[in-house]
Design a protein around this motif. Structure first.
Motif, PDB file in Angstrom:
ATOM      1  N   ASP A  15       0.795  -1.215   0.000  1.00  0.00           N
ATOM      2  CA  ASP A  15       0.000   0.000   0.000  1.00  0.00           C
ATOM      3  C   ASP A  15       0.834   1.274   0.000  1.00  0.00           C
ATOM      4  OD1 ASP A  15       1.029  -0.134   2.499  1.00  0.00           O
ATOM      5  OD2 ASP A  15      -0.900  -0.169   3.561  1.00  0.00           O
ATOM      6  N   ASP A  16       2.153   1.176  -0.184  1.00  0.00           N
ATOM      7  CA  ASP A  16       2.942   2.402  -0.265  1.00  0.00           C
ATOM      8  C   ASP A  16       2.852   2.974  -1.672  1.00  0.00           C
ATOM      9  OD1 ASP A  16       5.695   1.629  -1.787  1.00  0.00           O
ATOM     10  OD2 ASP A  16       4.882  -0.069  -0.661  1.00  0.00           O
ATOM     11  N   ASP A  17       3.269   4.224  -1.827  1.00  0.00           N
ATOM     12  CA  ASP A  17       3.079   4.939  -3.099  1.00  0.00           C
ATOM     13  C   ASP A  17       3.804   4.254  -4.255  1.00  0.00           C
ATOM     14  OD1 ASP A  17       1.501   6.793  -1.869  1.00  0.00           O
ATOM     15  OD2 ASP A  17       3.088   8.270  -1.576  1.00  0.00           O
ATOM     16  N   LEU A  18       5.096   3.945  -4.071  1.00  0.00           N
ATOM     17  CA  LEU A  18       5.857   3.334  -5.161  1.00  0.00           C
ATOM     18  C   LEU A  18       5.241   2.008  -5.571  1.00  0.00           C
ATOM     19  CD1 LEU A  18       8.206   3.098  -7.110  1.00  0.00           C
ATOM     20  CD2 LEU A  18       9.618   2.232  -5.221  1.00  0.00           C
ATOM     21  N   SER A  19       4.854   1.206  -4.603  1.00  0.00           N
ATOM     22  CA  SER A  19       4.257  -0.090  -4.923  1.00  0.00           C
ATOM     23  C   SER A  19       2.983   0.076  -5.736  1.00  0.00           C
ATOM     24  CB  SER A  19       3.960  -0.865  -3.633  1.00  0.00           C
ATOM     25  OG  SER A  19       5.151  -1.155  -2.938  1.00  0.00           O
ATOM     26  N   ALA A  20       2.207   1.109  -5.425  1.00  0.00           N
ATOM     27  CA  ALA A  20       0.969   1.346  -6.167  1.00  0.00           C
ATOM     28  C   ALA A  20       1.261   1.738  -7.616  1.00  0.00           C
ATOM     29  CB  ALA A  20       0.156   2.436  -5.474  1.00  0.00           C
ATOM     30  N   TRP A  21       2.291   2.551  -7.822  1.00  0.00           N
ATOM     31  CA  TRP A  21       2.672   2.913  -9.193  1.00  0.00           C
ATOM     32  C   TRP A  21       3.123   1.669  -9.959  1.00  0.00           C
ATOM     33  CZ3 TRP A  21       2.015   7.480 -11.670  1.00  0.00           C
ATOM     34  CH2 TRP A  21       1.751   8.612 -10.909  1.00  0.00           C
ATOM     35  N   LEU A  22       3.933   0.845  -9.334  1.00  0.00           N
ATOM     36  CA  LEU A  22       4.424  -0.362  -9.990  1.00  0.00           C
ATOM     37  C   LEU A  22       3.272  -1.325 -10.285  1.00  0.00           C
ATOM     38  CD1 LEU A  22       7.597  -0.953  -7.792  1.00  0.00           C
ATOM     39  CD2 LEU A  22       7.566  -0.134 -10.154  1.00  0.00           C
ATOM     40  N   ARG A  23       2.380  -1.458  -9.326  1.00  0.00           N
ATOM     41  CA  ARG A  23       1.236  -2.356  -9.506  1.00  0.00           C
ATOM     42  C   ARG A  23       0.368  -1.888 -10.672  1.00  0.00           C
ATOM     43  NH1 ARG A  23      -3.576  -3.156  -5.005  1.00  0.00           N
ATOM     44  NH2 ARG A  23      -4.872  -4.614  -6.207  1.00  0.00           N
ATOM     45  N   LEU A  24       0.169  -0.571 -10.778  1.00  0.00           N
ATOM     46  CA  LEU A  24      -0.639  -0.024 -11.878  1.00  0.00           C
ATOM     47  C   LEU A  24      -0.028  -0.385 -13.226  1.00  0.00           C
ATOM     48  CD1 LEU A  24      -2.881   1.822 -13.024  1.00  0.00           C
ATOM     49  CD2 LEU A  24      -1.301   3.744 -12.728  1.00  0.00           C
ATOM     50  N   MET A  25       1.273  -0.165 -13.378  1.00  0.00           N
ATOM     51  CA  MET A  25       1.921  -0.364 -14.674  1.00  0.00           C
ATOM     52  C   MET A  25       2.124  -1.836 -15.008  1.00  0.00           C
ATOM     53  SD  MET A  25       1.892   2.549 -15.784  1.00  0.00           S
ATOM     54  CE  MET A  25       2.576   2.047 -17.363  1.00  0.00           C
ATOM     55  N   GLN A  26       2.012  -2.718 -14.022  1.00  0.00           N
ATOM     56  CA  GLN A  26       2.162  -4.149 -14.272  1.00  0.00           C
ATOM     57  C   GLN A  26       0.814  -4.862 -14.382  1.00  0.00           C
ATOM     58  OE1 GLN A  26       5.119  -5.699 -14.936  1.00  0.00           O
ATOM     59  NE2 GLN A  26       5.928  -3.612 -14.900  1.00  0.00           N
ATOM     60  N   THR A  27      -0.283  -4.119 -14.300  1.00  0.00           N
ATOM     61  CA  THR A  27      -1.601  -4.737 -14.424  1.00  0.00           C
ATOM     62  C   THR A  27      -1.845  -5.140 -15.873  1.00  0.00           C
ATOM     63  OG1 THR A  27      -2.507  -3.430 -12.601  1.00  0.00           O
ATOM     64  CG2 THR A  27      -4.081  -4.380 -14.160  1.00  0.00           C
ATOM     65  N   PRO A  28      -2.234  -6.385 -16.135  1.00  0.00           N
ATOM     66  CA  PRO A  28      -2.496  -6.813 -17.517  1.00  0.00           C
ATOM     67  C   PRO A  28      -3.542  -5.919 -18.182  1.00  0.00           C
ATOM     68  CG  PRO A  28      -2.440  -8.702 -16.049  1.00  0.00           C
ATOM     69  CD  PRO A  28      -2.402  -7.494 -15.169  1.00  0.00           C
ATOM     70  N   GLY A  29      -3.224  -5.474 -19.394  1.00  0.00           N
ATOM     71  CA  GLY A  29      -4.144  -4.631 -20.145  1.00  0.00           C
ATOM     72  C   GLY A  29      -3.947  -3.149 -19.919  1.00  0.00           C
ATOM     73  N   VAL A  30      -3.125  -2.765 -18.946  1.00  0.00           N
ATOM     74  CA  VAL A  30      -2.886  -1.347 -18.652  1.00  0.00           C
ATOM     75  C   VAL A  30      -1.558  -0.921 -19.266  1.00  0.00           C
ATOM     76  CG1 VAL A  30      -2.522   0.387 -16.854  1.00  0.00           C
ATOM     77  CG2 VAL A  30      -4.231  -1.409 -16.526  1.00  0.00           C
ATOM     78  N   GLY A  31      -1.637  -0.150 -20.319  1.00  0.00           N
ATOM     79  CA  GLY A  31      -0.461   0.460 -20.919  1.00  0.00           C
ATOM     80  C   GLY A  31      -0.375   1.914 -20.500  1.00  0.00           C
ATOM     81  N   ALA A  32       0.548   2.638 -21.127  1.00  0.00           N
ATOM     82  CA  ALA A  32       0.763   4.027 -20.741  1.00  0.00           C
ATOM     83  C   ALA A  32      -0.483   4.882 -20.975  1.00  0.00           C
ATOM     84  CB  ALA A  32       1.941   4.597 -21.515  1.00  0.00           C
ATOM     85  N   GLU A  33      -1.162   4.694 -22.109  1.00  0.00           N
ATOM     86  CA  GLU A  33      -2.344   5.503 -22.411  1.00  0.00           C
ATOM     87  C   GLU A  33      -3.469   5.240 -21.410  1.00  0.00           C
ATOM     88  OE1 GLU A  33      -5.514   6.281 -26.082  1.00  0.00           O
ATOM     89  OE2 GLU A  33      -3.671   5.128 -26.430  1.00  0.00           O
ATOM     90  N   THR A  34      -3.725   3.972 -21.111  1.00  0.00           N
ATOM     91  CA  THR A  34      -4.770   3.630 -20.138  1.00  0.00           C
ATOM     92  C   THR A  34      -4.407   4.150 -18.752  1.00  0.00           C
ATOM     93  OG1 THR A  34      -5.342   1.642 -21.382  1.00  0.00           O
ATOM     94  CG2 THR A  34      -6.034   1.731 -19.083  1.00  0.00           C
ATOM     95  N   ALA A  35      -3.122   4.031 -18.395  1.00  0.00           N
ATOM     96  CA  ALA A  35      -2.686   4.517 -17.085  1.00  0.00           C
ATOM     97  C   ALA A  35      -2.899   6.021 -16.964  1.00  0.00           C
ATOM     98  CB  ALA A  35      -1.213   4.165 -16.863  1.00  0.00           C
ATOM     99  N   ARG A  36      -2.581   6.772 -18.021  1.00  0.00           N
ATOM    100  CA  ARG A  36      -2.787   8.229 -17.967  1.00  0.00           C
ATOM    101  C   ARG A  36      -4.274   8.564 -17.842  1.00  0.00           C
ATOM    102  NH1 ARG A  36       1.691   8.230 -21.500  1.00  0.00           N
ATOM    103  NH2 ARG A  36       0.336   8.011 -23.328  1.00  0.00           N
ATOM    104  N   ARG A  37      -5.108   7.787 -18.521  1.00  0.00           N
ATOM    105  CA  ARG A  37      -6.552   8.028 -18.423  1.00  0.00           C
ATOM    106  C   ARG A  37      -7.040   7.772 -17.001  1.00  0.00           C
ATOM    107  NH1 ARG A  37      -7.830   5.192 -22.419  1.00  0.00           N
ATOM    108  NH2 ARG A  37      -8.655   3.282 -21.465  1.00  0.00           N
ATOM    109  N   LEU A  38      -6.590   6.690 -16.384  1.00  0.00           N
ATOM    110  CA  LEU A  38      -6.981   6.375 -15.018  1.00  0.00           C
ATOM    111  C   LEU A  38      -6.470   7.431 -14.035  1.00  0.00           C
ATOM    112  CD1 LEU A  38      -6.302   2.533 -15.108  1.00  0.00           C
ATOM    113  CD2 LEU A  38      -8.523   3.573 -14.561  1.00  0.00           C
ATOM    114  N   LEU A  39      -5.212   7.848 -14.233  1.00  0.00           N
ATOM    115  CA  LEU A  39      -4.632   8.841 -13.338  1.00  0.00           C
ATOM    116  C   LEU A  39      -5.351  10.182 -13.486  1.00  0.00           C
ATOM    117  CD1 LEU A  39      -0.870   7.934 -13.869  1.00  0.00           C
ATOM    118  CD2 LEU A  39      -2.157   7.644 -11.738  1.00  0.00           C
TER     119      LEU A  39
END
Length: 382
Positions: A15-39
Motif C-alpha cells: 500500500d505504499d506509493d511506489l508499490s501502487a505505481w508499480l502495480r498499476l503499470m504491471q496490471t495486464p491490459g494497462v499500458g501508458a495511455e490507459t494509465a494516464r486516463r486512469l490517473l
C-alpha cells in the motif's frame, strides 16, 4: 522512499506509493495511455485501487477493472520487493509523473513515461540537452564527428542524450563524458541490465558520471519493439536532435520524426551524395533540418551562450582540415577527395604504382586518416 514490503507481507497488496505505481503499470491490459486516463480520472494510483468496479468502468473495460482489483501475483510482489531494494541502493532513483523532480521537458510531450528508472545523476534530466543519434554501422568519419561534436557541445555545457547503441550513439556518449555537460543514455531494457553487452564498461562510466534512464521495469530484456518507443524520450529530453549518418530506413529517422512532432529543433550533418548513410541526413535537410558543419552552428541556432563556445568553431573545423604537406600521404589524400573512390581510380589520379599506393593507403589507415569501405573503396577521414 518508503520501506520495501517485508516477507510477511508478500501475500498482501502493498500500500505504499511506489508499490501502487508499480502495480498499476504491471496490471495486464494497462499500458501508458490507459494509465494516464486512469490517473487523470482518479488522481494517484492508490485511489485507483481503492475504487470499485462501477467507478473503474467509467474509464476502462470490465476486464481491466477486474484485473486492477485482483490481488497482486507472487511475481508482481517479487518485482515490487526487488524494485524497492534497487531504489534503496546509492545512485538509483525512481521518478513518477507525480514526482516534483520529474523532468519538466518530458511533461511537454504527448505520451510522457509514467515511471522513470534513473541510475547516476538524475539532476542531468533537467539540464539543457541535445540528442545525438545515427547509424549503428557508422563509418570512421561518422564516429569521429559524433564524438567531437558531442565533446564540444558538452564542454559548452549541453548534456548529450543518446540511446547507447553501437556506432554513433556510443561515440556521442564518449564525447559527452569528456565535457561538463556529461551524457544521458536512454535504454530499451530494465535499468539493471546492459545492452548491448559490448557497452558494459561504457554503461558503468555513464552511471558514475552521467545518467542511465529507462521507462521499463527492472529485468525487462532487450525486446525489439521497446527501442523505437524509447526514442521519444531521447528527443523529448532535448532541445534539439543532431543526426549523424542515417540511411533512409534508419531508426534515427524515427527519432527525428518524433522530435519534429514534439517541436524540437532538427540538425543534420551532410555527407557524400554517394554514401547510403548520408541519404537520411540529406532527406532531413530537404525537410527543413538545419545543415551543420560545426558545434557552433548548433549553439547559435539554440541561442545558447557559453564561455566555452568562443573557440568552438575553430576546434571543430580541425576535423576537416588536412596539413597540406607535400609528402606522398598528402598527395593521396588530396587525390582521394571526400567521396569514396576505388583503388584503380586513385592510382590514376596519383600517378602511383599499385605497391606504392597500397603502402600509402595502409599508412593512412593506421594513422586514422582514411578508411577502407565495403567493395574495396577508400574514403578520407580527416
Amino acid at each position: 522512499m518508503t520501506a520495501r514490503p517485508s516477507k510477511e507481507m508478500r501475500h498482501a497488496p502493498p500500500d505504499d506509493d511506489l508499490s501502487a505505481w508499480l502495480r498499476l503499470m504491471q496490471t495486464p491490459g494497462v499500458g501508458a495511455e490507459t494509465a494516464r486516463r486512469l490517473l487523470g480520472h482518479f488522481g494517484l494510483p492508490q485511489a485507483i485501487f481503492n475504487a470499485d468496479i462501477p467507478a473503474l468502468r467509467d474509464c476502462v473495460s470490465e476486464r481491466i477493472a477486474q484485473a486492477l482489483l485482483a490481488p497482486p501475483s507472487d511475481a508482481l510482489l517479487a518485482l515490487i520487493e526487488r524494485t524497492h531494494e534497487w531504489a534503496a541502493q546509492e545512485g538509483n532513483h525512481i521518478l513518477t509523473l507525480a514526482d516534483s523532480n520529474y523532468p519538466p521537458c518530458l511533461l511537454e510531450i504527448p505520451d510522457p513515461p509514467i515511471i522513470l528508472y534513473a541510475k547516476g545523476k538524475p539532476a542531468l534530466l533537467s539540464q539543457m540537452a541535445l540528442a545525438v543519434v545515427g547509424s549503428r554501422n557508422a563509418t570512421a568519419q561518422g564516429i569521429a564527428n559524433a564524438e567531437k561534436f558531442s565533446e564540444n557541445l558538452s564542454q559548452a555545457g549541453l548534456t548529450i542524450v543518446s540511446g547507447m547503441a553501437l556506432g554513433i550513439d556510443t561515440a556521442a556518449h564518449e564525447g559527452g563524458l569528456k565535457g561538463n555537460g556529461s551524457t544521458i543514455a536512454v535504454i530499451g531494457t530494465g535499468c539493471d541490465l546492459v545492452y548491448p553487452a559490448r557497452n558494459r564498461t561504457l554503461a558503468h562510466r555513464i552511471a558514475e558520471q552521467g545518467c542511465l534512464l529507462s521507462e521499463y521495469a527492472l529485468g525487462t530484456p532487450a525486446i525489439a519493439s521497446n527501442f523505437p518507443r524509447r526514442n521519444r524520450i531521447i528527443s523529448g529530453l532535448a532541445r534539439g536532435v543532431l543526426v549523424i549518418e542515417a540511411a533512409l530506413q534508419s531508426g534515427s529517422l524515427i527519432t527525428a520524426r518524433m522530435a519534429a512532432e514534439q517541436g524540437r529543433d532538427m540538425f543534420a550533418i551532410p555527407g557524400s551524395i554517394h554514401s547510403p548513410l548520408a541519404k537520411g541526413c540529406h532527406q532531413l535537410i530537404k525537410q527543413g533540418a538545419k545543415l551543420v558543419e560545426s558545434a557552433q552552428d548548433i549553439l547559435e541556432e539554440l541561442q545558447y551562450v557559453s564561455p566555452a563556445s568562443i573557440s568552438m568553431k575553430a576546434s571543430t573545423q580541425d576535423m576537416v582540415e588536412d596539413t597540406q604537406t607535400d609528402d606522398d600521404s598528402s598527395i593521396v589524400l588530396h587525390a582521394m577527395g571526400f567521396d569514396p573512390v576505388d583503388v584503380d581510380t586513385l592510382a590514376a589520379r596519383c600517378a602511383m604504382d599499385a605497391a606504392a599506393l597500397s603502402a600509402q593507403l595502409l599508412s593512412l589507415e593506421l594513422a586514422g586518416r582514411a578508411e577502407m569501405l565495403p567493395g574495396g573503396m577508400y574514403r578520407r577521414i580527416d
